[in-house]
Motif scaffolding. Structure first.
Motif, PDB file in Angstrom:
ATOM      1  N   ARG A  48      -1.200  -4.570   0.114  1.00 35.07           N
ATOM      2  CA  ARG A  48       0.325  -4.342   0.222  1.00 35.07           C
ATOM      3  C   ARG A  48       0.419  -3.204  -0.702  1.00 35.07           C
ATOM      4  O   ARG A  48       1.643  -2.475  -0.702  1.00 35.07           O
ATOM      5  N   MET A  51      -0.417  -0.187   0.764  1.00 31.47           N
ATOM      6  CA  MET A  51       0.605   0.336   1.846  1.00 31.47           C
ATOM      7  C   MET A  51       2.034   0.774   1.109  1.00 31.47           C
ATOM      8  O   MET A  51       2.834   0.959   2.025  1.00 31.47           O
ATOM      9  N   ASN A  52       2.162   0.548  -0.003  1.00 27.36           N
ATOM     10  CA  ASN A  52       3.435   1.054  -0.786  1.00 27.36           C
ATOM     11  C   ASN A  52       4.531  -0.088  -0.376  1.00 27.36           C
ATOM     12  O   ASN A  52       5.636   0.137  -0.441  1.00 27.36           O
ATOM     13  N   GLU A  53       3.810  -1.277   0.024  1.00 25.89           N
ATOM     14  CA  GLU A  53       5.061  -2.466   0.409  1.00 25.89           C
ATOM     15  C   GLU A  53       5.547  -3.111  -1.077  1.00 25.89           C
ATOM     16  O   GLU A  53       6.729  -3.545  -1.015  1.00 25.89           O
ATOM     17  N   LEU A  73       4.964   8.436   2.463  1.00 22.71           N
ATOM     18  CA  LEU A  73       5.370   8.838   3.719  1.00 22.71           C
ATOM     19  C   LEU A  73       4.086   9.858   4.426  1.00 22.71           C
ATOM     20  O   LEU A  73       3.910   9.582   5.702  1.00 22.71           O
ATOM     21  N   ARG A  76       1.192   7.913   5.547  1.00 22.40           N
ATOM     22  CA  ARG A  76       0.993   7.072   6.680  1.00 22.40           C
ATOM     23  C   ARG A  76       0.994   7.798   8.208  1.00 22.40           C
ATOM     24  O   ARG A  76       0.701   7.179   9.019  1.00 22.40           O
ATOM     25  N   HIS A  77       1.270   9.067   8.009  1.00 26.50           N
ATOM     26  CA  HIS A  77       0.711   9.824   9.052  1.00 26.50           C
ATOM     27  C   HIS A  77      -0.649   9.776   9.506  1.00 26.50           C
ATOM     28  O   HIS A  77      -0.965   9.695  10.726  1.00 26.50           O
ATOM     29  N   TYR A  81      -3.020   0.705  10.113  1.00 26.60           N
ATOM     30  CA  TYR A  81      -2.726  -0.571   9.538  1.00 26.60           C
ATOM     31  C   TYR A  81      -2.590  -1.692  10.199  1.00 26.60           C
ATOM     32  O   TYR A  81      -1.623  -1.637  10.995  1.00 26.60           O
ATOM     33  N   PHE A 101       6.431   2.373  18.488  1.00 24.48           N
ATOM     34  CA  PHE A 101       5.717   2.851  17.083  1.00 24.48           C
ATOM     35  C   PHE A 101       5.189   4.158  17.383  1.00 24.48           C
ATOM     36  O   PHE A 101       5.125   4.978  16.460  1.00 24.48           O
ATOM     37  N   LEU A 104       7.961   6.476  16.837  1.00 27.02           N
ATOM     38  CA  LEU A 104       8.294   6.717  15.223  1.00 27.02           C
ATOM     39  C   LEU A 104       7.173   7.696  14.583  1.00 27.02           C
ATOM     40  O   LEU A 104       7.639   8.373  13.538  1.00 27.02           O
ATOM     41  N   ARG A 105       6.083   7.647  15.120  1.00 32.59           N
ATOM     42  CA  ARG A 105       4.989   8.824  14.580  1.00 32.59           C
ATOM     43  C   ARG A 105       5.216   9.765  15.227  1.00 32.59           C
ATOM     44  O   ARG A 105       4.247  10.675  14.960  1.00 32.59           O
ATOM     45  N   GLN A 143      -2.182  -0.472  17.867  1.00 28.71           N
ATOM     46  CA  GLN A 143      -1.249   0.564  17.185  1.00 28.71           C
ATOM     47  C   GLN A 143      -1.775   0.822  15.841  1.00 28.71           C
ATOM     48  O   GLN A 143      -1.545   1.897  15.218  1.00 28.71           O
TER      49      GLN A 143
END
Lengths: 298, 545
Positions: A48, A51-53, A73, A76-77, A81, A101, A104-105, A143
């Protein structure tokens, strides 16, 4: 070459409790890294953070040369995960979720998604809430891989999967590494990691306690070996061979518990006896891991 | 299991009963200072609308106004939640399988859940009875000749009926959403039916088909328990209980279930698949805000329909029908009492709509939507544990907030617009002569009020990640400010201009039109709260479900 994943002194505290302390790791391109530890050891906390959560209390981490917090950001491209205990939108179909998803990508290769679906044998038209947990997991795997990521983080990916699909997943993982990417595979079961990882880190109570290649772990493991010789040997034959933990001779049969590579043992036996048959079980890494997992002070 | 059922619901029921008790005490304080002789001039039709009877006194006014309307709605609603939770709720949560894996028969599950419901409502009856007797004693209000006991018993049995209804539907179908929807639909319908039918000459007896009618049938506050009404209610409960037992014993258990909407059926049928795909499929997942809209569409369209049709268009003819009595009334209705329901001069259509549509119903309707969307925007994803995987996509947290906010703004607008369209249509078809700009003014204020409390829920969800906290705090703050606002209306309290409800309808926009200050204050407050959501969400750790 710069490592694909690098963490330096990475830590996360909740009040006085250190969920993760001083994690120093490097994963190179082309490597599958197994992240092992018992339940609640801090594996998911580490993921986490990546993942920058959640935000680190101390230390830094970078993936593909980008800071996991500052460049999250852009990062994540390029990564994929799969969270543990995957939860998805129960009222959407698998196909809807993948489209959602993908949008969003900014779009993904539809043919590749189709291929992934075929390889994993996924039911895309059903509502996710009506799928079994294994079939839901397959949607999660698609995904995670659909953007052809350079780095993939998988948290307990085999949960609920049947052996055939598990093998397919291992294939996907190897393909990423073989193409020059890297995979961070977290698990609490060894068998999952053993088949596919090049190197493992073992974490317990928030601290990394071992960092080994699978090969060196195998070297540390204890094998049970059974030899059938042409005649009953003297015990002295086996004296001086380092790594023999126990020895039992019954007539012309010898039972040995042995730690280390087979080379020395075989050389000694061949030079002094005439073996008719030799049988050995697979290196039992499980015992090594149990000693790591076991609640001792480190 | 009985104890488990009891404990898991006790807090909700205790909070509801406590809230009612406070409102009752507050109501009695307010009514004590009102000159009751004013009520002697009220036309009968109007009194029955408020559940009042001629010769009303302070005590019975408080009992009827607070317990018979708010109280019955709250008790009925809680009973529905408990009834659904017994069987269908457990199927929705996916816990029924493991529960019935223990040596527990299905019959025992239903029986013990029902016993818990009965126990909780018996306890509620005792508390309400205590409050109902103690408050007038403390405030020195006479209750001689009133049967508080009979009134409370009939109220509690009349509302527990809806719990049995939800239990039966849930046990037979296993569908929690259906059980909640149908039961609360019947509750609202029978609440309105039992209230309106007696006003229409020749239709009075039709009211008897509505279960709500039996809560006050025979005027239990004056005459004590009406045995006939109690027998009908208990008989209905027993039948529903039997239906639950039989229905649940005979069917297959459902897995953790998902909603199958009409659109899903369209998509599944090859003849309509293309149409279904267009309406339900990929378009709805093109953007986060579109997907969020689709998640709240049923609820919003239902509320909009209610506001436009029932509280808008239909109020026109109702007012026209009652106008002769209303005109008579003139100024005689005590403003102190009206303030509690949102104020308004009943002699004019503006006052009637102010009271009926805009007083309580419109703020509740728009806040149900904006607070629901606001609270679930971030916290809902977090509680369902989908936020992590959603944010694994290359989108920033601020982008996610903005996308969710768009959905909130659109659906809030739809509810306010539906209200405007309904009231404007009523104005047109019944020739009420209200100014359309003024209707627009109060609807704009309504929209901004909805946005403000939606924004509060949005902020709480973004900052703390818990749906219950976000929705509860926002709704709680709204209730406190509404009560504070109506208290200020009565007592002229200095704090009046600090409550958003004053800027919503305290300036009487139906008569006075737009107030720039109100629009600016409500809008600025909403913008301020929304803006704070961004740093609050960007800086914190996500919770893990």
């Amino acid at each position: 070459m710069e490592p694909t994943l690098h963490t330096s002194g990475l830590g996360k505290n909740y009040g006085d409790f250190a969920a993760l302390a001083d994690l120093n790791l490097s994963v190179s391109a082309g490597e599958v890294f197994g992240f092992l530890g018992p339940n609640g050891a801090g594996k998911t906390t580490a993921i986490r953070l990546l993942m920058n959560e959640i935000r680190a209390t101390s230390g830094t981490a970078s993936i593909l040369g980008m800071d996991v917090h500052r460049d999250s950001l852009a990062l994540r491209h390029r990564i994929g995960y799969l969270p543990s205990e995957l939860a998805l939108y129960p009222n959407m179909t698998g196909a809807d979720l993948i489209h959602f998803f993908a949008n969003l990508r900014g779009g993904v290769d539809a043919r590749y998604v189709e291929q992934l679906g075929e390889r994993l044998n996924v039911q895309m038209a059903k509502k996710i809430g009506d799928l079994s947990s294994g079939n839901r997991q397959k949607i999660g795997i698609i995904q995670a891989f659909m953007n052809k990521p350079e780095f993939v983080i998988l948290d307990e990916p085999s949960a609920g999967l049947d052996p055939l699909v598990q093998r397919e997943l291992q294939g996907l993982i190897r393909e990423i590494a073989d193409a020059g990417g890297a995979v961070f595979l977290s698990s609490h079961t060894l068998s999952e990691v053993q088949r596919v990882a090049d190197r493992v880190g073992i974490i317990r109570s928030g601290k990394l306690i071992a960092l080994e290649t699978i090969a060196s772990l195998r070297g540390k493991s204890i094998r049970k070996i059974e030899l059938e010789l042409s005649s009953g040997p003297e015990e002295s034959v086996f004296e001086g061979i380092a790594g023999i933990r126990s020895l039992l001779i019954e007539g012309n049969r010898v039972f040995i518990s042995y730690e280390g590579t087979m080379e020395k043992l075989l050389a000694a036996v061949m030079s002094k006896c005439h073996p008719l048959d030799i049988s050995t079980n697979e290196a039992d890494l499980e015992e090594v891991f149990l000693t790591y997992y076991h609640d001792e002070s480190v | 299991m009985y104890v488990h059922n009891l404990y898991s619901r006790a807090r909700t029921v205790a909070l509801g009963v406590m809230g009612l008790s406070v409102m009752f005490a507050f109501g009695m304080v307010v009514y004590r200072d009102v000159d009751m002789s004013l009520f002697d001039d009220l036309p009968e039709s109007l009194m029955s609308m408020f559940g009042l009877t001629p010769g009303e006194d302070v005590a019975s006014l408080a009992y009827n106004a607070i317990f018979s309307t708010y109280g019955a709605l709250v008790l009925g609603g809680m009973a529905i939640m408990i009834g659904v939770g017994a069987v269908a709720g457990r199927e929705r949560d996916g816990t029924i399988g493991i529960l019935l894996a223990n040596p527990v028969s299905r019959i025992r599950l239903v029986v013990e859940s029902t016993l818990a419901l009965i126990t909780l409502y018996a306890a509620s009856a005792l508390v309400l009875l205590g409050v109902g007797l103690l408050t007038p004693a403390v405030l020195d209000v006479s209750i001689s000749g009133l049967s508080v006991w009979g009134f409370i018993v009939q109220l509690v049995i009349g509302t527990i009926f809806y719990g049995f209804l939800a239990l039966a539907i849930g046990a037979r179908t296993g569908k929690a959403h259906a059980a909640i929807g149908i039961s609360s639909g019947i509750l609202i319908l029978s609440f309105l039916g039992a209230g309106v039918m007696p006003l229409i000459s020749g239709w009075e007896e039709v009211a008897r088909i509505f279960p709500w009618y039996y809560i006050s049938d025979g005027d239990p506050l004056r005459n004590g328990v009406n045995v006939g009404a109690i027998a009908i209610l208990l008989g209905a409960c027993a039948l529903l209980f039997l239906a639950a037992l039989v229905g649940f014993s005979r069917r297959d258990l459902r897995q953790r279930s998902v909603n199958i909407r009409i659109l899903d059926r369209l998509r599944a049928n090859h003849l309509t698949a293309r149409l279904g795909e267009r309406v339900a499929g990929r378009t709805l997942v093109s953007k986060i805000w579109v997907k969020t809209l689709s998640e709240f569409q049923t609820m919003t369209l239902f509320v909009s329909f209610l506001m436009c049709g029932l509280m808008g268009v239909m109020m026109g003819p109702i007012y026209a029908y009652m106008q002769p009595n209303m005109a008579q009334l003139g100024e005689s209705f005590p403003p102190e009492m009206l303030a509690f329901f949102g104020g308004g001069d009943l002699g004019t259509p503006e006052g009637f709509f102010q009271l009926e549509t805009f007083g309580l119903m419109a703020p509740i309707a728009i806040m149900v939507i904006t607070i629901s969307i606001g609270a679930k925007s971030i916290a809902g994803e977090e509680n369902n544990r989908t936020l992590g995987i959603l944010l694994a996509n290359p989108i920033s947290r601020s982008y996610l907030l903005t996308q969710k906010l768009i959905a909130l703004l659109i659906w809030g607008f739809v509810v306010a617009f539906a209200t405007f369209a309904g009231v404007a249509t009523a104005n047109l078809i019944s020739s009420l002569g209200m100014d359309y700009l003024n209707i627009l003014a109060i609807c704009v204020n309504l929209l901004l009020l909805g946005y403000l409390f939606g924004a509060l829920a949005f902020f709480m969800g973004a900052a703390f990640g818990r749906v219950g906290l976000a929705a509860g705090v926002s709704a709680g703050v709204a209730v406190v400010l509404q009560v504070a606002s109506s208290m200020a209306e009565i007592s002229g309290g200095w704090w009046q201009k600090f409550t958003p409800f004053y800027w919503y309808n305290g300036t009487d926009p139906l008569n006075n039109g737009f107030t720039l200050a109100g629009i600016v204050i409500l809008a600025l407050a909403a913008i301020l709260v929304l803006t704070t959501s961004y740093p609050a969400f960007n800086r914190r750790d996500l919770t893990n479900g």
